[in-house]
Design an enzyme around this catalytic site. Sequence first.
Site, PDB file in Angstrom:
ATOM      1  CD  GLN A   1      55.448  51.386 -20.855  1.00 30.37           C
ATOM      2  OE1 GLN A   1      54.378  50.797 -21.009  1.00 30.37           O
ATOM      3  NE2 GLN A   1      55.520  52.615 -20.354  1.00 30.37           N
TER       4      GLN A   1
ATOM      5  NE  ARG B   1      53.752  56.054 -11.364  1.00 28.56           N
ATOM      6  CZ  ARG B   1      53.499  57.311 -10.983  1.00 28.56           C
ATOM      7  NH1 ARG B   1      53.101  58.211 -11.859  1.00 28.56           N
ATOM      8  NH2 ARG B   1      53.626  57.673  -9.720  1.00 28.56           N
TER       9      ARG B   1
ATOM     10  CG  HIS C   1      44.824  54.999 -21.102  1.00 28.35           C
ATOM     11  ND1 HIS C   1      44.891  53.740 -21.609  1.00 28.35           N
ATOM     12  CD2 HIS C   1      46.109  55.412 -20.949  1.00 28.35           C
ATOM     13  CE1 HIS C   1      46.159  53.402 -21.761  1.00 28.35           C
ATOM     14  NE2 HIS C   1      46.916  54.391 -21.377  1.00 28.35           N
TER      15      HIS C   1
ATOM     16  CG  ASP D   1      49.569  51.990 -23.056  1.00 23.71           C
ATOM     17  OD1 ASP D   1      50.636  52.619 -23.005  1.00 23.71           O
ATOM     18  OD2 ASP D   1      48.709  52.054 -22.153  1.00 23.71           O
TER      19      ASP D   1
HETATM   20 ZN   LIG Z   1      50.557  55.312 -22.375  1.00 28.47          ZN
END
Ligand SMILES: [Zn+2]
Length: 457
Positions: free
Chosen positions: A64, A85, A272, A323
């Site tokens: 990412q 997303r 999270h 993340d």
């Molecule tokens: Zn994640």
Amino acid sequence: MAEVTFLADHAFLPDGWGQNVLIRVDTHGIIEAVEPNAGNTGGAERLRGATLPGLPNLHSHTFQRGMAGLAERRGPAHDSFWSWREVMYRFVRVLTPDDVEAIAAMAMVEMLEGGFTSLAEFHYLHHAPDGAPYANPAEIAERIAAAAARTGIGLTLLPVLYTYGGFGSQPSGDGQRRFLNDLGGYFRLHEASAKALRDLPGSVVGVAPHSLRAVSPEQLNRLVDALPDGPIHIHIAEQMKEVEDCLAWCGRRPVAWLADNVTLSGRWTLIHATHMDEGEVAAVAASGAVAGLCPITEANLGDGVFEGIAFLGHQGRIGVGSDSNVEITAAGELRMLEYSQRLRHRGRNLLAGHEGASTGETLYRAALEGGRQALAQTVGAIAPGQRADLVVLDTAHPAFASGRPVDFLDAYVFGAGSEAVATVIVAGKPVVSDGRHRGRDPIVRRYRETLLRIIAS
Ligand SMILES: [Zn+2]
């Protein structure tokens, strides 16, 4: 590697700051001896400034990193985690194993330069773009391991089980086809991933049911029973929609459901654990599980604010992760964690615990301990038996002008951030000097070429 001895001007030891600290490291990169106020320092390599144990990064999807800055343009409807997303699914569609390796290496370089020395990679991109399995189930896991070997970061690899598209075993969507395995496929992936790490010293393989959206209760229980070793990580309660969908499915909130249906323990990291009520906060804290917080990503995605004051009030364990890797900075994650509490509760020094405590030091220490537990690696302290993962801060940076060690962690977390990271050592070996990774240039070049090709397609 040969034995090496460092002499740190200042070193953050388990009981506080020490001066003139000799750190002797054996041929495997493990700390053998630590001696503050050292007299005889002949032949030691000097670490000028302030030496910290490197921070573990407990949650990342390295690929990412390639999307950073590409999802910040307003869309046609309300932008949210869920519209982000969709952008991620489009990005994933075109990535080759070579691309994944190039992006992972870039992210890992930035992690090391940003003060993280080890990483738990939550790895869910398993198959070819059409969803067909590669001949080698660990094709992409091997690329992540190769990037870790090249950059020198300590790796805990978490192969992810992803089967369904929503609570109650809903069918998966088109954008998810590269992620999917049934339990049989997952066990093959897990075994192949362990093999992929065989030659990577100090690496760990763990278990990662993606979320309660993506696995069934039966799968979750069989997974935990069948793989009794290694850390377990799961995404939980990141978004309010996730909480609402879980309530609609089973009448329970995600964290409460998990606490009732598995035996939460120190093996677990709840990524999270953003949306928790009082009972959930108390249950997770009492279980010894780590709340895996990613404050910069959680802010970027509009997730919400973690119940930080209540959770630390219950002696809950926390760690931080980068993340989505939209920005990679160990100090910045801790700063955002505290600032989110300040903005919400309109106060200051809210996570420091007691009068006189330093917020930076409290959070850094908590994230070392929680990160060590979440990665299941022998890291997180400058002490005998620990891997010699060290971050050396340049105390000539103006943020450190007070010159007092008691201020160093606040100066790092709230002032200088990654700019102060001068030298980074993993397993006794320097990988960052003068703030730059030693292998940076070719990795950046390949990353640029990769991104240009992806964007053109
Ligand atoms: Zn994640």
